[in-house]
Design an enzyme around this catalytic site. Structure first.
Site, PDB file in Angstrom:
ATOM      1  N   PHE A  82      30.974  32.026  59.379  1.00  0.00           N
ATOM      2  CA  PHE A  82      29.814  32.819  58.970  1.00  0.00           C
ATOM      3  C   PHE A  82      30.282  33.957  58.063  1.00  0.00           C
ATOM      4  O   PHE A  82      31.099  34.785  58.458  1.00  0.00           O
ATOM      5  CB  PHE A  82      29.115  33.397  60.211  1.00  0.00           C
ATOM      6  N   GLY A  83      29.764  33.975  56.835  1.00  0.00           N
ATOM      7  CA  GLY A  83      30.092  35.052  55.888  1.00  0.00           C
ATOM      8  C   GLY A  83      28.959  36.053  55.836  1.00  0.00           C
ATOM      9  O   GLY A  83      27.780  35.678  55.759  1.00  0.00           O
ATOM     10  N   TYR A  84      29.323  37.339  55.900  1.00  0.00           N
ATOM     11  CA  TYR A  84      28.304  38.394  55.851  1.00  0.00           C
ATOM     12  C   TYR A  84      28.567  39.414  54.749  1.00  0.00           C
ATOM     13  O   TYR A  84      27.753  40.297  54.497  1.00  0.00           O
ATOM     14  CB  TYR A  84      28.238  39.113  57.219  1.00  0.00           C
ATOM     15  N   GLY A  85      29.725  39.313  54.093  1.00  0.00           N
ATOM     16  CA  GLY A  85      30.077  40.249  53.018  1.00  0.00           C
ATOM     17  C   GLY A  85      30.362  39.451  51.755  1.00  0.00           C
ATOM     18  O   GLY A  85      29.532  38.652  51.319  1.00  0.00           O
ATOM     19  N   SER A  86      31.579  39.612  51.217  1.00  0.00           N
ATOM     20  CA  SER A  86      31.899  38.874  49.980  1.00  0.00           C
ATOM     21  C   SER A  86      31.888  37.366  50.216  1.00  0.00           C
ATOM     22  O   SER A  86      31.710  36.600  49.269  1.00  0.00           O
ATOM     23  CB  SER A  86      33.259  39.309  49.431  1.00  0.00           C
ATOM     24  N   GLU A 118      41.454  38.009  53.833  1.00  0.00           N
ATOM     25  CA  GLU A 118      40.851  38.966  54.774  1.00  0.00           C
ATOM     26  C   GLU A 118      41.906  39.750  55.555  1.00  0.00           C
ATOM     27  O   GLU A 118      41.629  40.254  56.638  1.00  0.00           O
ATOM     28  CB  GLU A 118      39.938  38.218  55.757  1.00  0.00           C
TER      29      GLU A 118
END
Ligand code: SIN
Length: 190
Positions: free
Chosen positions: A24-28, A99
């Site tokens: 799950f990506g929430y930023g870049s 990351e």
């Protein structure tokens, strides 16, 4: 201060090798998916709020002038909208490097728009990491973001690309949208 979590993450193996998993990506990771994936689907996670509280000394800032990038903080009752990617486990290797400044793999439950859910991974930077900057007045954060640049580009672009991607998803995130508005105003293009 920077912190390299690459080796810690290699030990955080929550899914079987050789199988695909949901990230799950929430930023870049929403708008800059420079990694292989089988499919991607808008999704949400519950109980987390997106905050620009993590320092970026390696991508959107420098050790002398760190930028601010997104992490998540626990927030009961809050929904965080993002993008889920089904990836092979070995794709995590390069993502651990991307990351590496303080983010750790963590397990979460992802909810999809069709009502289904699945267990997946996020990269989470908690307040225990050395690159964590924490909360500050929004205008102070906007000023920091407006001036920071790093090897991956400007901190402003990180923020504005994220705000645009959230709008495309139909997501509302007042923290992100207010920061974006303030950065526009500070730079006279609002
Ligand atoms: C994410 O996008 O999910 C993690 C934080 C980032 O790389 O911006």
């Amino acid at each position: 201060m920077t912190q390299d979590t690459t080796w810690l993450n290699r030990q955080r193996v929550f899914f079987e090798e050789g199988q695909s998993l949901w990230l799950f990506g929430y930023g870049s990771l929403i708008w800059k998916a420079e990694f292989a994936y089988h499919e991607r689907r808008p999704a949400r996670i519950e109980g987390w709020a997106r905050r620009f509280w993590q320092g970026s000394h390696d991508h959107r800032g420098t050790p002398k002038s760190p930028g601010r990038v997104a992490t998540l903080v626990e927030s009961p009752g809050t929904t965080c909208q993002g993008m889920a990617y089904r990836i092979d486990a070995d794709t995590l290797g390069p993502l651990d490097i991307r990351e590496k400044n303080g983010y750790l793999r963590e397990r979460v439950v992802l909810h999809f728009h069709d009502g289904s859910h699945a267990e997946g991974l996020i990269y989470l930077a908690t307040e225990g990491n050395a690159a964590f900057l924490g909360d500050a007045p929004l205008l102070e954060m906007a000023r920091q973001i407006a001036k920071a640049h790093g090897p991956s580009g400007s901190n402003r672009d990180y923020l504005l690309n994220l705000a645009a991607a959230l709008e495309d998803l139909g997501a509302v995130d007042e923290h992100v949208f207010t920061l974006a508005r303030q950065v526009h105003e500070l730079q006279g293009d609002g």
